[in-house]
Design an enzyme around this catalytic site. Structure first.
Site, short mmCIF file in Angstrom:
data_model
loop_
_atom_site.label_atom_id
_atom_site.label_comp_id
_atom_site.label_asym_id
_atom_site.label_seq_id
_atom_site.Cartn_x
_atom_site.Cartn_y
_atom_site.Cartn_z
N ARG A 61 112.35 1.23 63.07
CA ARG A 61 113.46 2.19 62.89
C ARG A 61 114.53 2.02 63.98
NH1 ARG A 61 112.24 4.09 58.30
NH2 ARG A 61 110.13 4.77 57.82
N LYS A 72 107.66 5.03 51.59
CA LYS A 72 106.48 4.58 52.35
C LYS A 72 105.37 5.63 52.28
CE LYS A 72 106.79 3.85 57.04
NZ LYS A 72 105.68 4.47 57.80
N SER A 73 105.71 6.88 52.49
CA SER A 73 104.68 7.94 52.51
C SER A 73 103.99 8.02 51.15
CB SER A 73 105.33 9.29 52.82
OG SER A 73 105.85 9.29 54.12
N ASP A 85 111.93 10.89 61.11
CA ASP A 85 112.08 9.43 61.17
C ASP A 85 113.55 8.99 61.15
OD1 ASP A 85 109.36 9.17 61.24
OD2 ASP A 85 109.15 8.76 59.10
N ARG A 100 110.88 7.00 71.09
CA ARG A 100 112.23 6.88 70.51
C ARG A 100 113.29 7.66 71.29
NH1 ARG A 100 110.28 6.81 64.13
NH2 ARG A 100 109.64 4.62 64.17
C1 S3P Z 1 104.45 10.40 57.74
C2 S3P Z 1 104.65 11.50 58.53
C3 S3P Z 1 105.46 11.50 59.76
C4 S3P Z 1 106.37 10.28 59.82
C5 S3P Z 1 105.67 9.02 59.44
C6 S3P Z 1 105.10 9.11 58.03
C7 S3P Z 1 103.59 10.52 56.56
O1 S3P Z 1 104.60 11.47 60.88
O2 S3P Z 1 106.94 10.17 61.11
O3 S3P Z 1 106.57 7.93 59.50
O4 S3P Z 1 103.67 9.67 55.66
O5 S3P Z 1 102.82 11.49 56.50
P1 S3P Z 1 104.03 12.83 61.49
O6 S3P Z 1 103.36 13.52 60.41
O7 S3P Z 1 103.06 12.45 62.55
O8 S3P Z 1 105.23 13.54 62.04
#
Ligand code: S3P
Length: 427
Positions: free
Chosen positions: A386, A20-21, A313, A344
């Site tokens: 999640r 996803k990221s 996550d 969560r």
């Molecule tokens: C993400 C960073 C995380 C994660 C999110 C995706 C990203 O959040 O929890 O699901 O893609 O940069 P945070 O950076 O706020 O911890």
């Protein structure tokens, strides 16, 4: 109402959807690059589709053919003012990363989102962007937020939170600044932005020991061909399923094991999980492996400190794993869990308690006394993808039936989750 029964046997070889990221970042950097970017294995979840829809509204032609996506980039200064409000849906990543890009534009834009996203804190990006020279109006630091962008100043930002979303926002804004921009974090967060910026041709310096990243402004970004590896956050559910069920052997193929993401693997090892890495390789600059897990006698552990951002996550499904492990598991330094798609800490505690687990919520995590049999119940997902997936895994080893008030929220990050679960569920 969706219902899951205890699984006597889990077997199979699966692949999980694209990270996803990385999918979000591919859309954003592809839009700012010159020429075409092709993403193979793009995650077709609702969050990443929100990123596509926002960049289309800013004049970027993005063509989808299933999980193959082509972005016809228009260069660093090629975005046009959107004629509508940008809707990020449920996606914190779309909102926070895109706000860095919007701060560098000489037009104003408004971002909004769904009811969950409207409660999530945006001050964490507003503060650094205002320091850089942007003007941002918001509802008490929440969405909707209007960004009046323009020429930005480079800053050296000391972030109070280890958040890749904050770091990426500031680095993206830094592309449009009048000098170098750096971010120093309290602990290292996922580094996909840094890796991908370098891949597109930006000049990026990192010092992992100091949790420091610096970007030079005005790079010429060139369109790339990117293969998105499988998302470890999605793989995590099936890894835990294989470990906690009594008769299981599961191979999860093509998983991104970037160390800034793969904290759950260390926790599995610390809990005595039977896990094997096969065919380790590098794909589009990211470390990838196939991972085999088998039924294991797990024991409790402590999860704390600098590893937290590398598994943030995965903490709901780690809590599920801890519930089935003998002895005590303590999870701390994870107060960030309160500001995710749901609180969560509260939601995991409520649902695990309802299944019969001895769990106590703390200010920054949980204390779980595991190893007692759990029973099915009605899971309240709070529309958090999640939570739904973590408790679908908990259900596999719980007596009776577990039902879900809103299973459709898995569409946010893993639309085929329940189909894949049915594939490996042999009874
Ligand atoms: C993400 C960073 C995380 C994660 C999110 C995706 C990203 O959040 O929890 O699901 O893609 O940069 P945070 O950076 O706020 O911890």
């Amino acid at each position: 109402m969706y219902c899951i029964k205890e699984a006597k046997k889990l077997r199979g070889e699966i692949t999980v959807p694209g990270d996803k990221s990385i999918s979000h970042r591919g859309i954003m950097l592809g839009s700012l690059a010159e020429g075409d970017t092709r993403l193979h294995g793009f995650l077709e979840g609702a969050d990443c589709l929100s990123s596509i829809s926002c960049f289309r509204k800013m004049g970027i032609d993005i063509v989808r053919d299933g999980s193959d996506v082509t972005i016809h980039g228009k260069g660093l200064h090629g975005l046009k003012a959107p004629s509508e409000i940008l809707d990020a849906g449920n996606s914190g990543t779309t909102t926070r990363l895109m706000s860095g890009i919007l701060a560098g534009q000489d037009f104003f834009s408004t971002i909004t989102g769904d009811d969950s996203l409207k409660t999530r804190p945006m001050k964490r990006v507003i503060t650094p962007l205002e320091k850089m020279g942007a003007t941002i109006d918001s509802e008490n630091g929440c969405l909707p937020m209007t960004i009046h962008g323009g020429k930005l100043h480079g800053i050296d930002y000391i972030s109070p939170v280890a958040s890749a979303q904050v770091k990426s926002c500031v680095l993206f804004a830094g592309l449009f600044a009048d000098g170098k921009t750096s971010v120093t974090e309290p602990a290292v967060s996922r580094n996909h932005t840094e890796l991908m910026l370098k891949g597109f041709g930006a000049s990026v310096i990192t010092d992992e020991k100091k949790h420091f990243v610096q970007v030079e402004p005005e790079p010429k970004l060139i369109g790339q061909e990117i293969t998105v590896p499988g998302d470890i956050s999605s793989a995590a559910y099936f890894l835990v399923a294989g470990l906690i069920c009594q008769d299981a052997d599961i191979l999860v193929k093509n998983v991104n094991i970037n160390p800034t993401r793969a904290g759950i693997l260390k926790v599995i090892e610390a809990m005595g999980g039977d896990i094997t890495y096969l065919d380790r390789r590098t794909v589009s600059g990211e470390e990838v492996a196939d991972i085999e897990v088998k039924s294991s006698s797990l024991h409790g552990t402590t999860v704390e400190g600098d590893i937290i951002p590398a598994l943030i996550d995965e903490l709901p499904v780690i809590a599920v794993m801890a519930a089935y492990a003998s002895g005590q598991t303590v999870i701390k330094d994870a107060a960030e869990l309160k500001v995710k798609e749901s609180d969560r800490i509260a939601v995991v505690t409520e649902n695990l308690k309802a299944m019969g687990c001895d769990i106590t919520a703390t200010d920054d995590g949980f204390i779980i006394n595991g190893g007692q049999p759990l029973h099915g119940t009605e899971i309240k997902t709070q529309k958090d993808h999640r939570i739904a997936m973590s408790f679908a895994i908990a259900a596999l080893n719980a007596s009776g039936e577990t039902t879900f008030d809103d299973p459709s929220c898995v569409n946010i990050s893993y639309p085929d989750f329940f189909k894949t679960l049915e594939l490996i569920h042999e009874n």
